[in-house]
Design an enzyme around this catalytic site. Sequence first.
Site, PDB file in Angstrom:
ATOM      1  N   SER A  78      59.331   4.359  90.093  1.00  0.00           N
ATOM      2  CA  SER A  78      60.349   4.541  91.129  1.00  0.00           C
ATOM      3  C   SER A  78      60.845   5.984  91.059  1.00  0.00           C
ATOM      4  CB  SER A  78      61.525   3.595  90.824  1.00  0.00           C
ATOM      5  OG  SER A  78      62.651   3.894  91.615  1.00  0.00           O
ATOM      6  N   TYR A 123      67.591  -0.702  85.183  1.00  0.00           N
ATOM      7  CA  TYR A 123      66.458  -0.347  86.046  1.00  0.00           C
ATOM      8  C   TYR A 123      65.977   1.069  85.726  1.00  0.00           C
ATOM      9  CZ  TYR A 123      63.836  -0.075  90.520  1.00  0.00           C
ATOM     10  OH  TYR A 123      62.866   0.047  91.488  1.00  0.00           O
TER      11      TYR A 123
HETATM   12  P1  NAD Z   1      60.024  -7.614  95.993  1.00  0.00           P
HETATM   13  O1  NAD Z   1      61.299  -8.258  95.578  1.00  0.00           O
HETATM   14  O2  NAD Z   1      59.607  -7.660  97.420  1.00  0.00           O
HETATM   15  O3  NAD Z   1      58.804  -8.177  95.100  1.00  0.00           O
HETATM   16  C1  NAD Z   1      58.915  -8.383  93.724  1.00  0.00           C
HETATM   17  C2  NAD Z   1      57.745  -9.224  93.259  1.00  0.00           C
HETATM   18  O4  NAD Z   1      57.912  -9.454  91.840  1.00  0.00           O
HETATM   19  C3  NAD Z   1      57.694 -10.619  93.901  1.00  0.00           C
HETATM   20  O5  NAD Z   1      56.337 -10.990  94.082  1.00  0.00           O
HETATM   21  C4  NAD Z   1      58.351 -11.516  92.859  1.00  0.00           C
HETATM   22  O6  NAD Z   1      57.948 -12.879  92.935  1.00  0.00           O
HETATM   23  C5  NAD Z   1      57.829 -10.847  91.590  1.00  0.00           C
HETATM   24  N1  NAD Z   1      58.623 -11.190  90.403  1.00  0.00           N
HETATM   25  C6  NAD Z   1      59.958 -11.099  90.232  1.00  0.00           C
HETATM   26  N2  NAD Z   1      60.294 -11.561  89.013  1.00  0.00           N
HETATM   27  C7  NAD Z   1      59.137 -11.928  88.413  1.00  0.00           C
HETATM   28  C8  NAD Z   1      58.820 -12.488  87.134  1.00  0.00           C
HETATM   29  N3  NAD Z   1      59.768 -12.773  86.233  1.00  0.00           N
HETATM   30  N4  NAD Z   1      57.525 -12.753  86.856  1.00  0.00           N
HETATM   31  C9  NAD Z   1      56.550 -12.510  87.778  1.00  0.00           C
HETATM   32  N5  NAD Z   1      56.795 -11.980  88.985  1.00  0.00           N
HETATM   33  C10 NAD Z   1      58.069 -11.697  89.301  1.00  0.00           C
HETATM   34  O7  NAD Z   1      60.155  -6.105  95.463  1.00  0.00           O
HETATM   35  P2  NAD Z   1      59.420  -4.737  95.874  1.00  0.00           P
HETATM   36  O8  NAD Z   1      60.433  -3.890  96.538  1.00  0.00           O
HETATM   37  O9  NAD Z   1      58.118  -4.990  96.525  1.00  0.00           O
HETATM   38  O10 NAD Z   1      59.212  -4.115  94.416  1.00  0.00           O
HETATM   39  C11 NAD Z   1      57.945  -4.011  93.791  1.00  0.00           C
HETATM   40  C12 NAD Z   1      58.012  -2.911  92.750  1.00  0.00           C
HETATM   41  O11 NAD Z   1      58.288  -1.662  93.393  1.00  0.00           O
HETATM   42  C13 NAD Z   1      59.127  -3.102  91.714  1.00  0.00           C
HETATM   43  O12 NAD Z   1      58.678  -2.738  90.437  1.00  0.00           O
HETATM   44  C14 NAD Z   1      60.205  -2.151  92.202  1.00  0.00           C
HETATM   45  O13 NAD Z   1      61.047  -1.723  91.145  1.00  0.00           O
HETATM   46  C15 NAD Z   1      59.353  -1.025  92.740  1.00  0.00           C
HETATM   47  N6  NAD Z   1      60.062  -0.157  93.680  1.00  0.00           N
HETATM   48  C16 NAD Z   1      60.537  -0.650  94.852  1.00  0.00           C
HETATM   49  C17 NAD Z   1      61.212   0.205  95.720  1.00  0.00           C
HETATM   50  C18 NAD Z   1      61.749  -0.276  97.037  1.00  0.00           C
HETATM   51  O14 NAD Z   1      62.448   0.505  97.681  1.00  0.00           O
HETATM   52  N7  NAD Z   1      61.440  -1.468  97.490  1.00  0.00           N
HETATM   53  C19 NAD Z   1      61.421   1.539  95.373  1.00  0.00           C
HETATM   54  C20 NAD Z   1      60.923   2.001  94.149  1.00  0.00           C
HETATM   55  C21 NAD Z   1      60.235   1.146  93.318  1.00  0.00           C
END
Ligand code: NAD
Length: 260
Positions: A142, A155
């Site tokens: 991130s 985080y």
């Molecule tokens: P999201 O909430 O849409 O998806 C998260 C996924 O992780 C889901 O499939 C959920 O079921 C799974 N998950 C959650 N807890 C779990 C567990 N205990 N075991 C197995 N699976 C689990 O989130 P996203 O925004 O797609 O985030 C994905 C990654 O991208 C994360 O690591 C997040 O930190 C990173 N990220 C997201 C953003 C953003 O703006 N959305 C920005 C920077 C980084």
Amino acid sequence: MTHPKTVLITGSTSGIGLGIAEKFASQGMNIIVNGFGPEKEIKKICDDLKKAGSPRVMYSDADMTKPSDIDHMCAKALQEFGTVDILVNNAGIQFVSPIEDFPDHKWDDIIAINLSSAFHTTKHLIKAMKANDWGRIINIASAHGLVASPYKSAYIAAKHGLIGMTKTIALEAADHGITANSICPGYVLTPLVENQISDQAKAHNMSEDDVVEKVILAPQAVKKFAKIEEIAELAAFLAGDAAQGITGSAYSIDGGWTAR
Ligand code: NAD
């Protein structure tokens, strides 16, 4: 004929992970889907990935807070596919609170899912990559792996740690044709961010549009969310042969946030 590559993506039932799964499926790769969700929805995701071009799709409900679940998922993947060529550590959760009120269990869960799970998957799967003299490890970090914001102590600690661990893996695995890189998105409109928008709107008595403009996108020079597809395109590039010389790097897609 070359065998299709196999990709394991943690947290791929939603958001960025699902987008990356769709991209690799369209390239004809076997996909191991992981994450939570209603059974019907997960079945549809697996069916859609097959329709998109994936020869074989396996689903694992492994909980990334549990090392024994992760080991079981990896063992099953190796048993079914022989190897995992591309590992995408993507599962992640968020929790926002001043540190003095940060619940211990939220700290533990964020460190476990956003950081330790990538240690466990890599530890389990890298031997088979080494045996093949080829592998790609792509860790979804991130902008918060490079800079901090208040109230996100767990985080930010996890994402900084993930980038550090990725560099170490890159150095250890370089002689075996394996690369390890991090992708550092700014904000992408997924359920993880949608929840933050509604929580902040309630907490500060603001409209959701104001939260997006004045809080969420404030640190970015480009005042737009990145698209899931943009993150997936970079993951596909890093997984390709043209990226064989790129390792130990952290790639930002953050609208200029960390250029400040
Ligand atoms: P999201 O909430 O849409 O998806 C998260 C996924 O992780 C889901 O499939 C959920 O079921 C799974 N998950 C959650 N807890 C779990 C567990 N205990 N075991 C197995 N699976 C689990 O989130 P996203 O925004 O797609 O985030 C994905 C990654 O991208 C994360 O690591 C997040 O930190 C990173 N990220 C997201 C953003 C953003 O703006 N959305 C920005 C920077 C980084």
